[in-house]
Write an enzyme that holds these catalytic residues in place. Structure first.
Site, PDB file in Angstrom:
ATOM      1  N   GLU A  93      -9.174   5.426  -8.934  1.00  0.00           N
ATOM      2  CA  GLU A  93     -10.039   5.203  -7.793  1.00  0.00           C
ATOM      3  C   GLU A  93     -10.200   3.714  -7.482  1.00  0.00           C
ATOM      4  O   GLU A  93      -9.913   3.252  -6.388  1.00  0.00           O
ATOM      5  CB  GLU A  93     -11.435   5.818  -8.051  1.00  0.00           C
ATOM      6  CG  GLU A  93     -11.427   7.325  -8.219  1.00  0.00           C
ATOM      7  CD  GLU A  93     -11.286   8.057  -6.891  1.00  0.00           C
ATOM      8  OE1 GLU A  93     -11.027   7.408  -5.866  1.00  0.00           O
ATOM      9  OE2 GLU A  93     -11.434   9.284  -6.884  1.00  0.00           O
ATOM     10  N   TYR A 128     -18.525   2.845  -4.545  1.00  0.00           N
ATOM     11  CA  TYR A 128     -17.288   3.566  -4.832  1.00  0.00           C
ATOM     12  C   TYR A 128     -17.421   4.295  -6.169  1.00  0.00           C
ATOM     13  O   TYR A 128     -17.918   3.738  -7.142  1.00  0.00           O
ATOM     14  CB  TYR A 128     -16.132   2.571  -4.890  1.00  0.00           C
ATOM     15  CG  TYR A 128     -14.837   3.106  -4.352  1.00  0.00           C
ATOM     16  CD1 TYR A 128     -14.460   2.886  -3.034  1.00  0.00           C
ATOM     17  CD2 TYR A 128     -13.987   3.838  -5.167  1.00  0.00           C
ATOM     18  CE1 TYR A 128     -13.254   3.372  -2.541  1.00  0.00           C
ATOM     19  CE2 TYR A 128     -12.784   4.326  -4.683  1.00  0.00           C
ATOM     20  CZ  TYR A 128     -12.421   4.106  -3.370  1.00  0.00           C
ATOM     21  OH  TYR A 128     -11.243   4.585  -2.881  1.00  0.00           O
ATOM     22  N   ASP A 247      -4.451  -4.085  -5.888  1.00  0.00           N
ATOM     23  CA  ASP A 247      -3.742  -3.337  -4.866  1.00  0.00           C
ATOM     24  C   ASP A 247      -4.005  -4.051  -3.543  1.00  0.00           C
ATOM     25  O   ASP A 247      -4.659  -5.102  -3.511  1.00  0.00           O
ATOM     26  CB  ASP A 247      -4.137  -1.854  -4.856  1.00  0.00           C
ATOM     27  CG  ASP A 247      -5.584  -1.582  -4.446  1.00  0.00           C
ATOM     28  OD1 ASP A 247      -6.282  -2.520  -4.009  1.00  0.00           O
ATOM     29  OD2 ASP A 247      -6.020  -0.411  -4.560  1.00  0.00           O
ATOM     30  N   CYS A 248      -3.507  -3.510  -2.438  1.00  0.00           N
ATOM     31  CA  CYS A 248      -3.572  -4.273  -1.180  1.00  0.00           C
ATOM     32  C   CYS A 248      -5.006  -4.515  -0.720  1.00  0.00           C
ATOM     33  O   CYS A 248      -5.384  -5.639  -0.385  1.00  0.00           O
ATOM     34  CB  CYS A 248      -2.756  -3.583  -0.099  1.00  0.00           C
ATOM     35  SG  CYS A 248      -3.387  -1.973   0.457  1.00  0.00           S
ATOM     36  N   SER A 249      -5.832  -3.459  -0.707  1.00  0.00           N
ATOM     37  CA  SER A 249      -7.206  -3.624  -0.231  1.00  0.00           C
ATOM     38  C   SER A 249      -8.103  -4.243  -1.296  1.00  0.00           C
ATOM     39  O   SER A 249      -9.102  -4.893  -0.965  1.00  0.00           O
ATOM     40  CB  SER A 249      -7.779  -2.280   0.219  1.00  0.00           C
ATOM     41  OG  SER A 249      -7.720  -1.318  -0.817  1.00  0.00           O
ATOM     42  N   ASP A 266     -11.633   0.149   0.830  1.00  0.00           N
ATOM     43  CA  ASP A 266     -10.307   0.679   1.161  1.00  0.00           C
ATOM     44  C   ASP A 266      -9.789   0.168   2.497  1.00  0.00           C
ATOM     45  O   ASP A 266     -10.554  -0.075   3.432  1.00  0.00           O
ATOM     46  CB  ASP A 266     -10.345   2.209   1.198  1.00  0.00           C
ATOM     47  CG  ASP A 266     -10.377   2.818  -0.195  1.00  0.00           C
ATOM     48  OD1 ASP A 266     -10.077   2.092  -1.163  1.00  0.00           O
ATOM     49  OD2 ASP A 266     -10.695   4.013  -0.312  1.00  0.00           O
ATOM     50  N   SER A 267      -8.473   0.073   2.614  1.00  0.00           N
ATOM     51  CA  SER A 267      -7.859  -0.430   3.846  1.00  0.00           C
ATOM     52  C   SER A 267      -8.183   0.455   5.046  1.00  0.00           C
ATOM     53  O   SER A 267      -8.416  -0.046   6.154  1.00  0.00           O
ATOM     54  CB  SER A 267      -6.341  -0.541   3.672  1.00  0.00           C
ATOM     55  OG  SER A 267      -5.774   0.723   3.356  1.00  0.00           O
ATOM     56  N   HIS A 301      -1.890   0.258   4.532  1.00  0.00           N
ATOM     57  CA  HIS A 301      -1.704  -1.072   3.944  1.00  0.00           C
ATOM     58  C   HIS A 301      -2.509  -2.102   4.722  1.00  0.00           C
ATOM     59  O   HIS A 301      -2.767  -1.949   5.928  1.00  0.00           O
ATOM     60  CB  HIS A 301      -0.227  -1.453   3.958  1.00  0.00           C
ATOM     61  CG  HIS A 301       0.078  -2.740   3.242  1.00  0.00           C
ATOM     62  ND1 HIS A 301      -0.163  -2.920   1.904  1.00  0.00           N
ATOM     63  CD2 HIS A 301       0.579  -3.920   3.693  1.00  0.00           C
ATOM     64  CE1 HIS A 301       0.193  -4.151   1.550  1.00  0.00           C
ATOM     65  NE2 HIS A 301       0.639  -4.768   2.618  1.00  0.00           N
ATOM     66  N   HIS A 313      -0.313 -10.901   0.943  1.00  0.00           N
ATOM     67  CA  HIS A 313      -0.730  -9.542   0.575  1.00  0.00           C
ATOM     68  C   HIS A 313      -0.239  -9.185  -0.823  1.00  0.00           C
ATOM     69  O   HIS A 313       0.604  -9.866  -1.407  1.00  0.00           O
ATOM     70  CB  HIS A 313      -0.219  -8.528   1.595  1.00  0.00           C
ATOM     71  CG  HIS A 313       1.286  -8.362   1.620  1.00  0.00           C
ATOM     72  ND1 HIS A 313       1.910  -7.231   2.083  1.00  0.00           N
ATOM     73  CD2 HIS A 313       2.299  -9.186   1.225  1.00  0.00           C
ATOM     74  CE1 HIS A 313       3.223  -7.349   1.984  1.00  0.00           C
ATOM     75  NE2 HIS A 313       3.478  -8.532   1.472  1.00  0.00           N
TER      76      HIS A 313
END
Length: 346
Positions: A93, A128, A247-249, A266-267, A301, A313
């Site tokens: 998560e 979250y 991760d990306c976000s 989150d993205s 993304h 990124h």
């Protein structure tokens, strides 16, 4: 039965001098409320990884679920296929940093479901959510009382705490953006309070001290990009939220939060907030979102505009944090929107 178990642990607390590990609590409503001490705790490892369910760890994941953790070993031991499995099978998560407050939602054996304070989520107003080993959490009255007071924030990608101001004996290796209560300082070190109530020292070269979260200076877009550049070459980690891997976000969220601005985790949610920006009006620090079906589908993304037609990124399990042209093939075709979170168009 639950009351008897709670009383037993309360007696244990009195015997050991106030250190409280996760109590057994029943939440009939599914969510805790208020500031009941039985329903909150603090992360007691450098980085806690939150899973989608208890007991789904693979043998390779053991270093991430211990106390202390070894995130470097975990990442190094995973094959590419095992890294991809984390996302493809929806195993993780998010992550939470040392000293981060969590709300306890549920208990199952040696695992607890928690909501991470400071990580906004449309699914739970407390933060979250995810499952983690109870052994990675601690509650201490002294830490709780000082948690919202002046603090020290780690500004290096990672940095060790030390048991003495002479830096001779290393303690936990902390992540960037870790925040701990300020206790004092010497010429070269900050004295901080640990979640277990003990104290430690952090080199001033690795951290910054603030009177409050509101005292963090408002950043420019260039500030955000400069912070992000510290992590160039850091390998991707699904659900990653730390200087050990993003991760990306998690990357964009952390860059903003470290400068005193909280955005969604989150993205897909980041893409729905902030101020829409036209492509021709992009400025450093703006977030670029990419979606399936040539930009018309679901957002998958996010990257940060770095200026001069470039973006920074954390792309995927094959790669590291990087800077590439916004118009890179495979990305520009899926660009679905741009959002600005900085006030006053900084």
């Amino acid at each position: 039965m639950e009351m008897n178990r709670w009383l037993i642990r309360l007696l244990t607390v009195l015997l050991v001098g106030g250190l409280l590990y996760i109590p057994s609590v029943s939440h009939a409503a599914g969510k805790p409320h208020g500031k009941d001490k039985e329903k909150t705790a603090y992360i007691d490892v450098a980085v806690a990884t939150l899973w989608t369910a208890p007991g789904i760890l693979r043998p390779v994941d053991a270093p991430s679920a211990s106390n202390p953790v070894d995130i470097w070993q975990w990442k190094n031991d995973m094959s590419y296929e095992q890294q991809v499995q984390l996302s493809d099978d929806g195993m993780l998560e998010t992550q939470a940093l040392y000293g981060n407050k969590v709300h306890i939602l549920e208990e199952k054996g040696d695992w607890v479901k928690v909501a991470v304070a400071g990580q906004p989520s449309p699914g739970d107003e407390l933060g979250y959510t995810g499952w983690m080993p109870a052994s990675q959490l601690v509650y201490n009255n002294k830490f709780d009382k000082k948690a919202e007071k002046p603090f020290v924030m780690v500004t290096s990608p990672t940095a060790f705490m030390y048991q003495t101001p002479s830096f001779r004996h290393k303690d936990v290796e902390l992540s960037f953006n870790t925040k701990l209560p300020y206790l004092g300082e010497t010429k070269h070190a900050y004295r901080v309070l640990k979640p277990d109530g003990k104290h430690a020292w952090i080199k001033k070269n690795d951290a910054a001290g603030y009177k409050s979260k509101q005292a963090i200076p408002a950043p420019t877009g260039e500030d955000l990009v400069a912070t992000g550049k510290q992590f160039l070459g850091l390998h991707y980690l699904w659900a990653g939220m730390s200087g050990f891997g993003f991760d990306c976000s998690g990357f964009t969220f952390t860059m903003y939060q470290s400068h005193g601005i909280t955005i969604p985790r989150d993205s897909s949610v980041q893409a729905k907030h902030g101020q829409p920006v036209d492509f021709a009006e992009m400025k450093p620090g703006d977030l670029l979102f990419f979606a399936h079906d040539q930009g018309k589908g679901n957002v998958h993304h996010v990257a940060m505009y770095a200026g001069n037609g470039m973006m920074i990124h954390s792309p995927n399990s094959k790669k590291d944090v990087e800077i590439i042209p916004v118009k890179t093939k495979g990305y520009i075709e899926e660009l679905s929107g741009i959002r600005r979170y900085l006030p006053d168009h900084k």
